[in-house]
Design an enzyme around this catalytic site. Structure first.
Site, PDB file in Angstrom:
ATOM      1  N   LYS A   1       0.841  -1.201   0.000  1.00 22.67           N
ATOM      2  CA  LYS A   1       0.000   0.000   0.000  1.00 22.67           C
ATOM      3  C   LYS A   1       0.877   1.252   0.000  1.00 22.67           C
ATOM      4  CE  LYS A   1      -3.731  -2.362   2.412  1.00 22.67           C
ATOM      5  NZ  LYS A   1      -4.342  -2.766   3.670  1.00 22.67           N
TER       6      LYS A   1
ATOM      7  N   GLN B   1      -4.189  -1.203   9.952  1.00 26.88           N
ATOM      8  CA  GLN B   1      -4.103  -2.526   9.337  1.00 26.88           C
ATOM      9  C   GLN B   1      -4.650  -3.597  10.284  1.00 26.88           C
ATOM     10  OE1 GLN B   1      -3.071  -3.247   6.135  1.00 26.88           O
ATOM     11  NE2 GLN B   1      -3.662  -5.367   6.534  1.00 26.88           N
TER      12      GLN B   1
ATOM     13  N   ASP C   1     -10.541   3.483   4.728  1.00 24.67           N
ATOM     14  CA  ASP C   1     -10.971   2.088   4.601  1.00 24.67           C
ATOM     15  C   ASP C   1     -12.495   1.984   4.664  1.00 24.67           C
ATOM     16  OD1 ASP C   1      -9.327   0.011   4.034  1.00 24.67           O
ATOM     17  OD2 ASP C   1      -8.776  -0.446   6.106  1.00 24.67           O
TER      18      ASP C   1
END
Ligand code: NAP
Length: 291
Positions: free
Chosen positions: A50, A94, A117
């Site tokens: 990412k 994460q 997200d």
């Protein structure tokens, strides 16, 4: 006749290129804070990829790597600090986190305008009520794939197999927003294959290898495979690709279908977040106010 195969890698590349152009047009480059807790090797690989792709598009890398024994309070403070920092456009925590940490409580600390997200309750509420907001990356990647492949969504019969908060549920909502007629299936759905056979657009997001066979696919349907599994050293999805491609009209492969879209949509969300914050910075309520 064999289905045409959607090239997710190529579509993701074009999204990344679009993001890079949009970044270059912003007055200041957006910053993405990826937060990695501990040393889980798979998470470290995801985060590193990412970060790499974001940097290639001109997004600033504001990564934080925190020790695996960090306390809930310490991590909550880091997230609150990032939420308040004007240099941070987006925050990605994460997952999974080490067992002693409460992911839900930590996600709720992410400012909704930085929730790249799309996982906070505010983002979920904005999606459910059709208000502007940041959408979860994998489901919005599926919509981007359908659009890029010029698959009509309006009026289509769409069946989504899976109802997780991360994939199935938000995807069903996105398809509904685009005026599809949507059915959401799950582990208690009866006659799954018969329900799937109604679909013009069938999305498999159940996390069960090769759950969807040719008997579950209407001839000519579009089949999108979100699942990803490693079997005998090879990757496969929730769809039995070799048999389904003989029935479907269009299909995504695994790998090279939905997978590459997730990071591309994370990058697109980071630009959206930066724009949203700069608009708010000029408004009386300021950048840190929630919607
Ligand atoms: P999840 O949280 O485990 O949810 C799975 C969903 O599928 C649940 O709603 C479950 O129903 C349903 N389900 C399970 N078995 C079923 C069956 N036999 N028939 C019908 N429905 C069934 O998984 P997820 O996070 O949504 O992920 C789904 C898959 O996508 C996984 O393979 C994951 O690795 C993959 N994934 C890929 C990406 C990517 O970037 N490509 C991103 C995220 C996830 P219940 O609600 O009734 O339990």
């Amino acid at each position: 006749m064999s289905a045409s195969v959607i090239d997710g890698a190529k579509i993701a590349r074009s999204v990344r290129e679009r993001v890079a152009r949009e970044v270059a047009e912003l007055p200041t480059p957006p910053g993405l804070a990826t937060v990695l807790v501990g040393d889980d090797p798979a998470s470290a690989i995801y985060v590193s990829s990412k970060r790499k792709q974001c940097v290639q598009a001109g997004i600033r890398d504001l990564h934080r790597h925190l020790p695996g024994d960090i306390t809930q309070e310490e991590l909550a403070d880091v997230i609150s600090e990032l939420s308040a920092d004007p240099a941070v456009s987006g925050i990605l925590l994460q997952l999974p986190l080490p067992d002693h940490l409460d992911a839900g409580a930590l996600i709720s600390r992410i400012h909704p305008d930085k929730d790249v997200d799309g996982l906070t309750e505010v983002s979920a509420g904005r999606l459910a009520t059709g208000r502007p907001g940041l959408r979860p990356c994998t489901p919005s990647g599926v919509i981007e794939l359908l659009d890029a492949a010029e698959i009509p969504i309006t009026g289509a019969e769409a069946v989504v197999v899976g109802r997780s908060p991360l994939v199935g549920k938000p995807l069903a909502q996105l398809l509904l927003q685009r005026d599809a007629t949507v059915t959401a299936c799950h582990s208690r759905t009866e006659e799954l294959a018969a329900v799937c056979r109604r679909a013009d657009i069938l999305v498999a997001a159940a996390g069960v290898p090769r759950l969807i066979g040719a008997d579950a696919v209407k001839p000519g349907a579009t089949v999108i495979d979100v699942g990803i599994h490693r079997r005998e050293g090879r990757l496969c999805g929730d769809v039995d690709f070799d048999t389904v491609r003989e029935v479907a009209g269009t299909i995504t492969p695994v790998p090279g279908g939905v997978g590459p879209m997730t990071i591309a949509m994370l990058m697109a969300n980071t630009v959206t977040a930066a724009r949203r914050q700069s608009t708010r910075a000029g408004s009386p309520s300021g950048p840190a106010s929630s919607a």
